[in-house]
Design a protein around this motif. Structure first.
Motif, PDB file in Angstrom:
ATOM      1  N   ILE A 168     -14.539  22.745   1.182  1.00 23.37           N
ATOM      2  CA  ILE A 168     -15.739  22.020   0.743  1.00 23.37           C
ATOM      3  C   ILE A 168     -16.644  22.933  -0.082  1.00 23.37           C
ATOM      4  CG2 ILE A 168     -17.885  20.971   1.575  1.00 23.37           C
ATOM      5  CD1 ILE A 168     -16.151  19.761   3.883  1.00 23.37           C
ATOM      6  N   HIS A 169     -16.813  24.170   0.365  1.00 27.87           N
ATOM      7  CA  HIS A 169     -17.712  25.095  -0.336  1.00 27.87           C
ATOM      8  C   HIS A 169     -17.140  25.582  -1.665  1.00 27.87           C
ATOM      9  CE1 HIS A 169     -19.765  25.823   3.755  1.00 27.87           C
ATOM     10  NE2 HIS A 169     -20.416  24.914   3.060  1.00 27.87           N
ATOM     11  N   MET A 194      -9.971  13.070  -9.679  1.00 27.89           N
ATOM     12  CA  MET A 194     -10.140  14.512  -9.853  1.00 27.89           C
ATOM     13  C   MET A 194     -11.279  15.036  -8.995  1.00 27.89           C
ATOM     14  SD  MET A 194      -9.850  15.702 -13.803  1.00 27.89           S
ATOM     15  CE  MET A 194      -9.937  17.460 -13.643  1.00 27.89           C
ATOM     16  N   PRO A 195     -10.978  15.562  -7.821  1.00 25.87           N
ATOM     17  CA  PRO A 195     -12.051  16.101  -6.980  1.00 25.87           C
ATOM     18  C   PRO A 195     -12.874  17.203  -7.662  1.00 25.87           C
ATOM     19  CG  PRO A 195     -10.051  15.869  -5.711  1.00 25.87           C
ATOM     20  CD  PRO A 195      -9.686  15.597  -7.149  1.00 25.87           C
ATOM     21  N   LEU A 196     -12.270  17.948  -8.573  1.00 28.84           N
ATOM     22  CA  LEU A 196     -12.973  19.050  -9.239  1.00 28.84           C
ATOM     23  C   LEU A 196     -13.419  18.702 -10.656  1.00 28.84           C
ATOM     24  CD1 LEU A 196     -10.696  21.986  -8.030  1.00 28.84           C
ATOM     25  CD2 LEU A 196     -12.866  21.216  -7.061  1.00 28.84           C
ATOM     26  N   LEU A 197     -13.628  17.436 -10.927  1.00 26.29           N
ATOM     27  CA  LEU A 197     -14.015  16.967 -12.263  1.00 26.29           C
ATOM     28  C   LEU A 197     -15.205  17.742 -12.818  1.00 26.29           C
ATOM     29  CD1 LEU A 197     -13.572  14.471 -14.352  1.00 26.29           C
ATOM     30  CD2 LEU A 197     -15.664  13.647 -13.297  1.00 26.29           C
ATOM     31  N   TYR A 198     -16.256  17.858 -12.030  1.00 22.45           N
ATOM     32  CA  TYR A 198     -17.467  18.542 -12.508  1.00 22.45           C
ATOM     33  C   TYR A 198     -17.262  20.053 -12.589  1.00 22.45           C
ATOM     34  CZ  TYR A 198     -19.714  14.067 -11.721  1.00 22.45           C
ATOM     35  OH  TYR A 198     -20.040  12.737 -11.760  1.00 22.45           O
ATOM     36  N   GLU A 199     -16.529  20.594 -11.635  1.00 16.85           N
ATOM     37  CA  GLU A 199     -16.338  22.039 -11.591  1.00 16.85           C
ATOM     38  C   GLU A 199     -15.573  22.550 -12.807  1.00 16.85           C
ATOM     39  OE1 GLU A 199     -16.930  20.610  -7.408  1.00 16.85           O
ATOM     40  OE2 GLU A 199     -15.899  19.890  -9.177  1.00 16.85           O
ATOM     41  N   VAL A 200     -14.629  21.766 -13.315  1.00 22.04           N
ATOM     42  CA  VAL A 200     -13.855  22.188 -14.486  1.00 22.04           C
ATOM     43  C   VAL A 200     -14.411  21.583 -15.776  1.00 22.04           C
ATOM     44  CG1 VAL A 200     -11.764  22.675 -13.160  1.00 22.04           C
ATOM     45  CG2 VAL A 200     -12.068  20.415 -14.207  1.00 22.04           C
ATOM     46  N   LYS A 201     -15.566  20.968 -15.665  1.00 26.24           N
ATOM     47  CA  LYS A 201     -16.305  20.412 -16.817  1.00 26.24           C
ATOM     48  C   LYS A 201     -15.564  19.282 -17.532  1.00 26.24           C
ATOM     49  CE  LYS A 201     -19.456  23.746 -16.473  1.00 26.24           C
ATOM     50  NZ  LYS A 201     -19.867  23.826 -15.105  1.00 26.24           N
ATOM     51  N   TYR A 237      -7.030  20.770   9.333  1.00 21.27           N
ATOM     52  CA  TYR A 237      -7.736  22.038   9.139  1.00 21.27           C
ATOM     53  C   TYR A 237      -8.647  22.342  10.310  1.00 21.27           C
ATOM     54  CZ  TYR A 237      -6.612  21.863   4.094  1.00 21.27           C
ATOM     55  OH  TYR A 237      -5.994  21.825   2.874  1.00 21.27           O
ATOM     56  N   SER A 238      -8.852  23.632  10.537  1.00 16.04           N
ATOM     57  CA  SER A 238      -9.922  24.053  11.438  1.00 16.04           C
ATOM     58  C   SER A 238     -11.242  23.816  10.708  1.00 16.04           C
ATOM     59  CB  SER A 238      -9.779  25.541  11.770  1.00 16.04           C
ATOM     60  OG  SER A 238     -10.018  26.323  10.601  1.00 16.04           O
ATOM     61  N   GLU A 239     -12.327  23.920  11.426  1.00 17.97           N
ATOM     62  CA  GLU A 239     -13.629  23.729  10.783  1.00 17.97           C
ATOM     63  C   GLU A 239     -13.851  24.765   9.681  1.00 17.97           C
ATOM     64  OE1 GLU A 239     -18.400  23.449  11.780  1.00 17.97           O
ATOM     65  OE2 GLU A 239     -16.961  23.360  13.425  1.00 17.97           O
ATOM     66  N   THR A 270     -19.450  13.565   7.610  1.00 22.07           N
ATOM     67  CA  THR A 270     -18.249  12.726   7.582  1.00 22.07           C
ATOM     68  C   THR A 270     -17.180  13.363   6.704  1.00 22.07           C
ATOM     69  OG1 THR A 270     -19.598  10.750   7.924  1.00 22.07           O
ATOM     70  CG2 THR A 270     -17.382  10.407   7.057  1.00 22.07           C
ATOM     71  N   GLN A 271     -17.580  13.949   5.599  1.00 19.18           N
ATOM     72  CA  GLN A 271     -16.640  14.629   4.710  1.00 19.18           C
ATOM     73  C   GLN A 271     -15.892  15.722   5.479  1.00 19.18           C
ATOM     74  OE1 GLN A 271     -18.488  17.037   1.661  1.00 19.18           O
ATOM     75  NE2 GLN A 271     -16.724  16.863   0.303  1.00 19.18           N
ATOM     76  N   LEU A 272     -16.610  16.529   6.229  1.00 18.54           N
ATOM     77  CA  LEU A 272     -16.012  17.616   7.000  1.00 18.54           C
ATOM     78  C   LEU A 272     -15.062  17.065   8.068  1.00 18.54           C
ATOM     79  CD1 LEU A 272     -15.801  20.606   7.831  1.00 18.54           C
ATOM     80  CD2 LEU A 272     -17.828  20.226   9.268  1.00 18.54           C
ATOM     81  N   THR A 273     -15.535  16.087   8.820  1.00 19.72           N
ATOM     82  CA  THR A 273     -14.728  15.504   9.899  1.00 19.72           C
ATOM     83  C   THR A 273     -13.439  14.895   9.364  1.00 19.72           C
ATOM     84  OG1 THR A 273     -16.755  15.032  11.133  1.00 19.72           O
ATOM     85  CG2 THR A 273     -14.776  13.833  11.795  1.00 19.72           C
ATOM     86  N   ARG A 274     -13.539  14.132   8.294  1.00 21.11           N
ATOM     87  CA  ARG A 274     -12.352  13.492   7.730  1.00 21.11           C
ATOM     88  C   ARG A 274     -11.364  14.506   7.166  1.00 21.11           C
ATOM     89  NH1 ARG A 274     -14.662   8.126   4.599  1.00 21.11           N
ATOM     90  NH2 ARG A 274     -15.297   6.976   6.477  1.00 21.11           N
ATOM     91  N   LEU A 275     -11.874  15.535   6.511  1.00 17.04           N
ATOM     92  CA  LEU A 275     -10.992  16.558   5.948  1.00 17.04           C
ATOM     93  C   LEU A 275     -10.230  17.284   7.058  1.00 17.04           C
ATOM     94  CD1 LEU A 275      -9.974  18.057   3.444  1.00 17.04           C
ATOM     95  CD2 LEU A 275     -11.971  19.560   3.632  1.00 17.04           C
ATOM     96  N   MET A 276     -10.926  17.610   8.139  1.00 15.40           N
ATOM     97  CA  MET A 276     -10.277  18.276   9.258  1.00 15.40           C
ATOM     98  C   MET A 276      -9.194  17.379   9.858  1.00 15.40           C
ATOM     99  SD  MET A 276     -13.648  20.015  11.006  1.00 15.40           S
ATOM    100  CE  MET A 276     -12.828  20.386  12.538  1.00 15.40           C
ATOM    101  N   LYS A 277      -9.512  16.120  10.043  1.00 17.78           N
ATOM    102  CA  LYS A 277      -8.560  15.194  10.653  1.00 17.78           C
ATOM    103  C   LYS A 277      -7.368  14.927   9.733  1.00 17.78           C
ATOM    104  CE  LYS A 277      -8.199  10.640  12.750  1.00 17.78           C
ATOM    105  NZ  LYS A 277      -8.892   9.408  13.111  1.00 17.78           N
TER     106      LYS A 277
END
Length: 96
Positions: free
Chosen positions: A53-54, A9-16, A44-46, A33-40
């Motif tokens: 991510i934000h 769950m990537p949003l585990l903390y966000e949804v409590k 996605y564009s940057e 690295t998170q940004l680079t991997r997500l784009m690849k």
């Protein structure tokens, strides 16, 4: 057989949902690295990747909240070794 359930769950903390689990594991990479991997991975564009991510709690904040950190900046084999060690430690704790 083992009393373990994993939530990916990537949003585990966000949804409590962290309040519903006994322990959290984070597969960590540094923000660059998170940004680079997500784009690849997603093509996605940057700006698209940064928007995704934000929309989440910063990974370094998640790192401070997790009980187990898996460093995913190395090779897949290095990551797999860390998961194995963490799994063994979990099984040892469960078995008492």
């Amino acid at each position: 057989k083992n009393p373990v359930i994993f939530l990916d769950m990537p949003l585990l903390y966000e949804v409590k949902y962290d309040s519903y689990v006994d322990e959290t594991w984070l597969v960590y990479v540094d923000p660059v690295t998170q940004l680079t991997r997500l784009m690849k991975r997603n093509g996605y564009s940057e700006s698209e990747a940064l928007a995704r991510i934000h929309a989440q709690l910063p990974i370094d904040d998640k790192r401070s909240l997790a009980q187990v950190i898996i460093d995913n900046t190395g090779s897949p084999e290095e990551t797999q070794k860390q998961v194995f060690v963490a799994w063994q430690a979990l099984m040892d704790r469960i078995k008492g």
